[in-house]
Design a protein around this motif. Structure first.
Motif, PDB file in Angstrom:
ATOM      1  N   LYS A  26       0.854  -1.286   0.083  1.00 51.88           N
ATOM      2  CA  LYS A  26      -0.012  -0.021   0.067  1.00 51.88           C
ATOM      3  C   LYS A  26       0.828   1.296   0.079  1.00 51.88           C
ATOM      4  O   LYS A  26       2.075   1.191   0.561  1.00 51.88           O
ATOM      5  CB  LYS A  26      -0.767   0.042   1.243  1.00 51.88           C
ATOM      6  CG  LYS A  26      -1.830  -0.956   1.108  1.00 51.88           C
ATOM      7  CD  LYS A  26      -2.628  -0.932   2.363  1.00 51.88           C
ATOM      8  CE  LYS A  26      -3.726  -1.993   2.690  1.00 51.88           C
ATOM      9  NZ  LYS A  26      -4.696  -2.025   3.753  1.00 51.88           N
ATOM     10  N   ALA A  27       0.346   2.266  -0.537  1.00 49.52           N
ATOM     11  CA  ALA A  27       1.137   3.627  -0.585  1.00 49.52           C
ATOM     12  C   ALA A  27       1.203   4.068   0.606  1.00 49.52           C
ATOM     13  O   ALA A  27       2.440   4.521   1.309  1.00 49.52           O
ATOM     14  CB  ALA A  27       0.270   4.558  -1.314  1.00 49.52           C
ATOM     15  N   SER A  28       0.292   3.945   1.605  1.00 48.02           N
ATOM     16  CA  SER A  28       0.598   4.197   3.129  1.00 48.02           C
ATOM     17  C   SER A  28       1.524   3.453   3.670  1.00 48.02           C
ATOM     18  O   SER A  28       2.430   3.833   4.687  1.00 48.02           O
ATOM     19  CB  SER A  28      -0.770   4.210   3.885  1.00 48.02           C
ATOM     20  OG  SER A  28      -1.176   2.836   3.941  1.00 48.02           O
ATOM     21  N   GLY A  29       1.854   2.190   3.581  1.00 49.60           N
ATOM     22  CA  GLY A  29       3.001   1.587   4.086  1.00 49.60           C
ATOM     23  C   GLY A  29       4.173   1.921   3.446  1.00 49.60           C
ATOM     24  O   GLY A  29       5.298   2.112   4.043  1.00 49.60           O
ATOM     25  N   GLN A  30       4.412   2.537   2.215  1.00 53.27           N
ATOM     26  CA  GLN A  30       5.563   2.909   1.641  1.00 53.27           C
ATOM     27  C   GLN A  30       5.961   4.211   2.253  1.00 53.27           C
ATOM     28  O   GLN A  30       7.061   4.630   2.383  1.00 53.27           O
ATOM     29  CB  GLN A  30       5.371   3.050   0.225  1.00 53.27           C
ATOM     30  CG  GLN A  30       5.159   1.646  -0.578  1.00 53.27           C
ATOM     31  CD  GLN A  30       4.707   1.712  -2.157  1.00 53.27           C
ATOM     32  OE1 GLN A  30       4.935   2.802  -2.720  1.00 53.27           O
ATOM     33  NE2 GLN A  30       4.382   0.596  -2.666  1.00 53.27           N
ATOM     34  N   ARG A  31       4.942   5.208   2.312  1.00 48.00           N
ATOM     35  CA  ARG A  31       5.197   6.448   3.103  1.00 48.00           C
ATOM     36  C   ARG A  31       5.824   6.241   4.594  1.00 48.00           C
ATOM     37  O   ARG A  31       6.409   6.691   4.926  1.00 48.00           O
ATOM     38  CB  ARG A  31       3.704   7.281   3.043  1.00 48.00           C
ATOM     39  CG  ARG A  31       3.594   7.917   1.813  1.00 48.00           C
ATOM     40  CD  ARG A  31       2.413   8.867   2.045  1.00 48.00           C
ATOM     41  NE  ARG A  31       1.230   8.301   2.523  1.00 48.00           N
ATOM     42  CZ  ARG A  31       0.214   7.801   1.879  1.00 48.00           C
ATOM     43  NH1 ARG A  31       0.182   7.716   0.515  1.00 48.00           N
ATOM     44  NH2 ARG A  31      -0.741   7.453   2.801  1.00 48.00           N
ATOM     45  N   ALA A  32       5.036   5.174   5.243  1.00 48.23           N
ATOM     46  CA  ALA A  32       5.482   5.073   6.603  1.00 48.23           C
ATOM     47  C   ALA A  32       6.986   4.368   6.710  1.00 48.23           C
ATOM     48  O   ALA A  32       7.658   4.906   7.510  1.00 48.23           O
ATOM     49  CB  ALA A  32       4.630   3.719   7.306  1.00 48.23           C
ATOM     50  N   LYS A  33       7.363   3.595   5.514  1.00 47.77           N
ATOM     51  CA  LYS A  33       8.624   3.197   5.619  1.00 47.77           C
ATOM     52  C   LYS A  33       9.717   4.395   5.087  1.00 47.77           C
ATOM     53  O   LYS A  33      10.665   4.282   6.009  1.00 47.77           O
ATOM     54  CB  LYS A  33       8.884   2.141   4.404  1.00 47.77           C
ATOM     55  CG  LYS A  33      10.397   1.792   4.212  1.00 47.77           C
ATOM     56  CD  LYS A  33      10.279   0.487   2.934  1.00 47.77           C
ATOM     57  CE  LYS A  33      11.599   0.029   3.090  1.00 47.77           C
ATOM     58  NZ  LYS A  33      11.975  -0.977   1.506  1.00 47.77           N
TER      59      LYS A  33
END
Length: 88
Positions: A26-33
């Motif tokens: 998910k994009a949100s997971g990539q941002r969190a990373k």
């Protein structure tokens, strides 16, 4: 904000972001990373265990802060966060 307060904030962010960063589908997971990488680099500097890449990341952020006038030349945001917004 003091250095100790910034370090505590960074640790809280790492704790919050680690589970979110695990889902890189998910994009949100990539941002969190991406955010996690920054906060982990900050904690590594405080622990004096930073890699050259981590230091480079923080140095780029610091250069940007200096350029926009948030910190004076020669002041790093991670060593003297209380100096924020005090330009000569």
């Amino acid at each position: 904000m003091t250095k100790a307060e910034l370090q505590a904030f960074a640790q809280a962010q790492v704790d919050l972001l680690k589970p979110k960063a695990a889902d890189t589908q998910k994009a949100s997971g990539q941002r969190a990373k991406g955010k996690l990488m920054f906060y982990e680099a900050l904690l590594a500097v405080y622990g004096n265990t930073q890699t050259p890449e981590e230091f480079g990341l923080l140095d780029a952020v610091n250069d940007t802060f200096q350029e926009i006038g948030a910190f004076a030349s020669g002041v790093t945001f991670f060593s003297k966060p209380e100096e924020c917004c005090r330009t000569p």
